[in-house]
Structure formats: C-alpha cells, structure tokens
Write an enzyme that holds these catalytic residues in place. Structure first.
Site, short mmCIF file in Angstrom:
data_model
loop_
_atom_site.label_atom_id
_atom_site.label_comp_id
_atom_site.label_asym_id
_atom_site.label_seq_id
_atom_site.Cartn_x
_atom_site.Cartn_y
_atom_site.Cartn_z
CD GLU A 1 -2.47 1.42 2.68
OE1 GLU A 1 -3.18 2.47 2.69
OE2 GLU A 1 -2.52 0.53 3.42
CD GLU B 1 -7.26 2.03 6.70
OE1 GLU B 1 -7.02 1.16 7.24
OE2 GLU B 1 -6.43 3.09 6.17
#
Length: 258
Positions: free
Chosen positions: A143, A240
C-alpha cells in the site's frame, strides 16, 4: 454495486475491539478489515467473526510497534528475520480467519538511509512473502501511503508500487489502493484505477483533506464508486475513514448503496 467492508482501525472505535464486530454487522456491513489481529487469540477472533456472519477482507502483516509510530518494517535491512517471522504469523491468522489477502506496509525510511539498500531489502522481503503467502493461498498486497500522514514512509506512490511489483516478479503481489492517500500524492484517481485494475486487489476510501467519510471533502465519490462498477471492479471497498461525528451517525452516505 460496491461491496463495503468496515475498517476496525478507524470505525466503531468507541467500542472495545471485540464488540466492534457485532456493530459492524448490525450496521449492514458484510466485510471487516483491521490493522493487526495479533493481540487477540485467533480462535476467539474466528468465532467472533463467524458468529456475526462477516468476511475478514484483510489485515496487515505485523511490522513493528504501530502505537510508537512504526508503519511496517519491510524496507529495513536489519529486521529481515523479524519480517520473515511476521509472514509466518500472518499466514497462521489468515488461515484461522479465512482471510484471503494481507497487506505489507513498507516501513519508514531512516534519515540518511541508502536508497539502493532500502529498495533491495523491500524487494527481497516481498519475494519471500509473496512466495510463502502464495503457498498458503493468500494474496500479498503493498500500500502506497501519503507523506502527509507519514512523512518518511518508503512506499509513497502508485508508480513506485508498480515498479516494485515489476522488479519482484511475482504473480502473487498486488496493490491496496487507498483513494485518500493517492488523492494527496498524485490525483488522477479514475485513470490510475482503470489502467492498473488487474493489479489492484483492494480499494480503501476516505475523503480528503479531512480523512473523514465520503461527502465531507473534495473527492467525488458518487462518480468514483459508479466508475468502479463501470470498469468491472468487483472486489471489496474498504471504509478506512475517521467518522466526523460518530460511526453510525456518519453512515448516511451509504444509503444509495444499500
């Protein structure tokens, strides 16, 4: 229609960790993701997940002390043994929780660190992890993270992630594409998603600049979520974000997708 999962890192944090799973299910989510499950017994976690009818969409490989500011260790040459142990532990938890993908955070680049050594270590660790996780039937993701949130994070952009994936040369290495982070770092969200769809295994969302729920910032999520449908993205979309005024109170943006 997007399939949304709730991140226990940022949502329902007003509740104790194990109580969040029930709240996730009661709020209409079918998927759940988390930072680190490791402080909790994997059998107890599996029972909690299953009793609430949830799918564990993903979690991170252990990588240092997150509470102390560490964000993974995969680029750090003096912690390779610790990283390899973390891969083994991640496989154990993934099997117990029925989770089919995990995230490797790159880590913070120490001041003055040799750029070639950082890259060499990161690539080598990813080769090891992608192979071991692949044997267990678990996808590995990396990520890119914005420097706004983590000023010295090693992996920062989509282009860097794609370059690393090419160098690693594994068919078990993908991108977790966090829309918030990539809006901050590079923009061009839709075209990047479309051009790299085959390498994007998971998408996370939060609005920018506040990192709150969709509709609170500058990102056009009405367009973007519809665009994901149009280009054929059929995997999970992870929420998120940090709720601006309570988790349940901030779920109104999801009404059109229920």
């Amino acid at each position: 229609m997007p399939r949304f999962s709730a991140s226990l890192l940022t949502m329902f944090t007003e509740l104790d960790f194990l109580d969040r799973f029930q709240a996730v299910a009661q709020s209409g989510f079918k998927g759940v993701e988390m930072l680190h499950p490791y402080p909790y017994d994997k059998g107890q976690l599996a029972e909690t997940v299953n009793s609430n009818g949830l799918t564990v969409v993903g979690f991170c490989l252990a990588g240092g002390d997150f509470d102390a500011g560490e964000v993974g260790i995969a680029c750090l040459h003096d912690r390779v043994d610790e990283f390899q142990d973390a891969v083994g532990l991640g496989i154990e938890y993934a099997k117990a929780l029925g989770c089919r993908q995990v995230v490797c955070l790159s880590g913070l680049a120490p001041e003055g660190a040799d750029a070639d050594l950082l890259r060499e270590t990161f690539v080598s660790n990813l080769r090891f992890a992608s192979t071991e996780l692949g044997k267990a039937g678990v996808r590995l993701m990396i990520e890119p993270v914005s420097t706004r949130r983590r000023p010295t994070i090693y992996l920062q952009t989509s282009a860097q992630a794609l370059s690393v994936i090419e160098e690693v040369g594994s068919d078990n290495l993908y991108i977790e594409y966090d829309v918030y982070h990539m809006q901050v770092m590079e923009g061009d969200l839709a075209i990047t998603l479309q051009e790299n769809l085959g390498l994007i295994s998971h998408i996370q969302i939060a609005d920018s600049p506040g990192h709150h729920e969709p509709g609170t910032g500058e990102i056009n999520y009405t367009f973007l979520l519809d665009f994901l449908d149009r280009i054929g993205y059929d995997r999970w979309v992870g929420c998120e974000y940090v709720p601006a005024a309570g988790t349940v109170e901030g779920l109104g943006w999801m009404a059109p997708y229920r």
